[in-house]
Design a protein around this motif. Structure first.
Motif, short mmCIF file in Angstrom:
data_model
loop_
_atom_site.label_atom_id
_atom_site.label_comp_id
_atom_site.label_asym_id
_atom_site.label_seq_id
_atom_site.Cartn_x
_atom_site.Cartn_y
_atom_site.Cartn_z
N ARG A 258 -11.40 14.91 7.28
CA ARG A 258 -12.54 14.81 8.04
C ARG A 258 -13.87 14.41 7.24
N ARG A 259 -13.93 14.76 5.97
CA ARG A 259 -14.89 14.18 4.92
C ARG A 259 -14.64 12.58 5.16
N ILE A 260 -13.64 12.12 4.70
CA ILE A 260 -13.42 10.51 4.68
C ILE A 260 -13.55 9.91 6.09
N ALA A 261 -13.33 10.78 7.12
CA ALA A 261 -13.56 9.94 8.42
C ALA A 261 -15.13 9.79 8.71
N ASP A 262 -15.95 10.86 8.20
CA ASP A 262 -17.06 10.84 8.41
C ASP A 262 -17.76 9.51 7.58
N LYS A 263 -17.39 9.49 6.57
CA LYS A 263 -17.65 8.40 5.53
C LYS A 263 -17.58 7.08 6.19
N VAL A 271 -7.71 8.26 9.84
CA VAL A 271 -7.43 8.11 8.41
C VAL A 271 -6.12 8.48 7.91
N ALA A 272 -5.36 9.40 8.79
CA ALA A 272 -3.92 9.66 8.52
C ALA A 272 -3.22 8.40 9.00
N SER A 307 -11.06 0.45 5.72
CA SER A 307 -10.17 0.64 4.77
C SER A 307 -10.52 1.93 3.85
N LEU A 308 -9.48 2.59 3.28
CA LEU A 308 -9.47 3.80 2.38
C LEU A 308 -9.88 2.94 0.99
#
Length: 339
Positions: A258-263, A271-272, A307-308
């Motif tokens: 969720r933290r990465i998704a918010d970013k 993200v998954a 992108s991650l």
């Protein structure tokens, strides 16, 4: 809505695909009733948005029939040029037994009739029992039908690394292997991915979202009981999460996602999906479509807009480091079906 060019991949010569494949297991009957008219309307919505690649099987209830009816509808409304935009990847999942030319061809012909095509885009072959070596006979016959034009390409479903090498050594060329692969189940990374890269075989991961458990819906939620696990997918992948590390660790993973998704202004599911799509040998990810029940077209499209980075991947790896090794617990890809 139109998808960007990076949403497409040249899977093999003459067969480009969308890198999100619409999974049709959900019409098999194990996920509740599907209304055929609503399902066809949903298929058109996915197609219009650029999600033109479908993953199905001979045993997914009416899935092959839906493809056939969808092709006829698209042809009637827009002409044959529009029909050529569809890619439909089916499977043949026979019971072990004699694999003569007649038996194999008869089953291929059934899929051709149901799907309303003269040639299958991709026939993904599954075999239940490795001790019965007649899977090699079946693959020889499928390769012959490919050479004769009834199948464009031959592929595998849930074969392990040892058998993938054996089939190549036997002289049968396959272009992909469909396997379970997600943030929870990373068994393909132990052996399978490297061998696929060496042999130029694509991976087509399913279970990428663990039946929907890898999503915002389950963040901060108590562990679901049997009443909440009301589809075959939810029951199956909850068992995988239990073997992997349990609900508490899963919540830690969802929090990081969720933290990465918010970013990136996307969803946990995005993200998954992105994490697996970026892995070696992965051609695309199969995301289940509950046709006429729920759709995630707009959400899925966001996968191709971010992108991650290294920080994202490191944060994910920190949580995954505390998980159990499913390769040791279950075995190689597909071993869960052969116990």
């Amino acid at each position: 809505m139109s998808l960007p060019p990076e949403s497409r991949l040249r899977f093999v010569d003459g067969l480009p695909i969308c890198r999100i494949l619409n999974g049709m297991w959900q019409v098999s009957g194990a996920h509740g009733r599907i209304d055929p008219a609503a399902a066809l309307d949903a298929m058109l919505a996915y197609h219009n948005a650029g999600f033109t690649t479908w993953d199905l099987a001979d045993h997914y209830g009416p899935a092959e029939d839906f493809i056939g009816e969808f092709r006829r509808r698209l042809s009637a409304e827009r002409g044959e040029a529009a029909v050529s935009e569809i890619q439909a990847f089916t499977k043949w999942v026979p019971r072990p037994g004699p694999m003569t030319r007649q038996i194999v061809e008869n089953n291929v012909d059934i899929s051709l009739r149901r799907m309303g095509v003269g040639r299958l885009d991709l026939l993904q072959f599954h075999w239940w029992e490795y001790r019965d070596k007649r899977y090699l006979d079946a693959l020889e016959q499928l390769a012959a039908l490919r050479d004769e034009g009834k199948i464009h390409r031959v592929a595998l479903t849930n074969f392990d690394t040892e058998r993938l090498v054996e089939i190549a050594d036997h002289g049968v060329r396959v272009v992909s292997n469909q396997v379970q692969y997600s943030l929870i189940d990373r068994r393909p990374e132990v052996r399978m991915s490297q061998v696929c890269e060496e042999q130029r075989v694509w991976l087509l991961p399913y279970g990428v979202l663990c039946g929907g458990l890898l999503s915002d819906r389950y963040l901060g939620q108590p562990e679901p009981g049997s009443a909440e696990l009301n589809t075959a997918s939810l029951r199956k992948y909850k068992q995988m999460i239990d073997a992997w590390g349990g609900w508490q660790l899963f919540q830690q993973l969802l929090s990081i996602l969720r933290r990465i998704a918010d970013k990136h202004e996307v969803s946990i599911a995005n993200v998954a999906e992105r994490y697996i799509l970026d892995k070696p040998a992965v051609a695309g990810v199969i995301i289940g479509a509950r046709l006429g029940v729920a759709e995630h077209i707009a959400e899925n499209a966001r996968l191709f807009g971010f992108s991650l980075d290294d920080d994202d991947n490191q944060a994910i790896e920190t949580v995954l480091a505390d998980a159990r090794d499913l390769y040791r617990i279950i075995g190689d890809c597909g071993d869960e079906y052969r116990r």
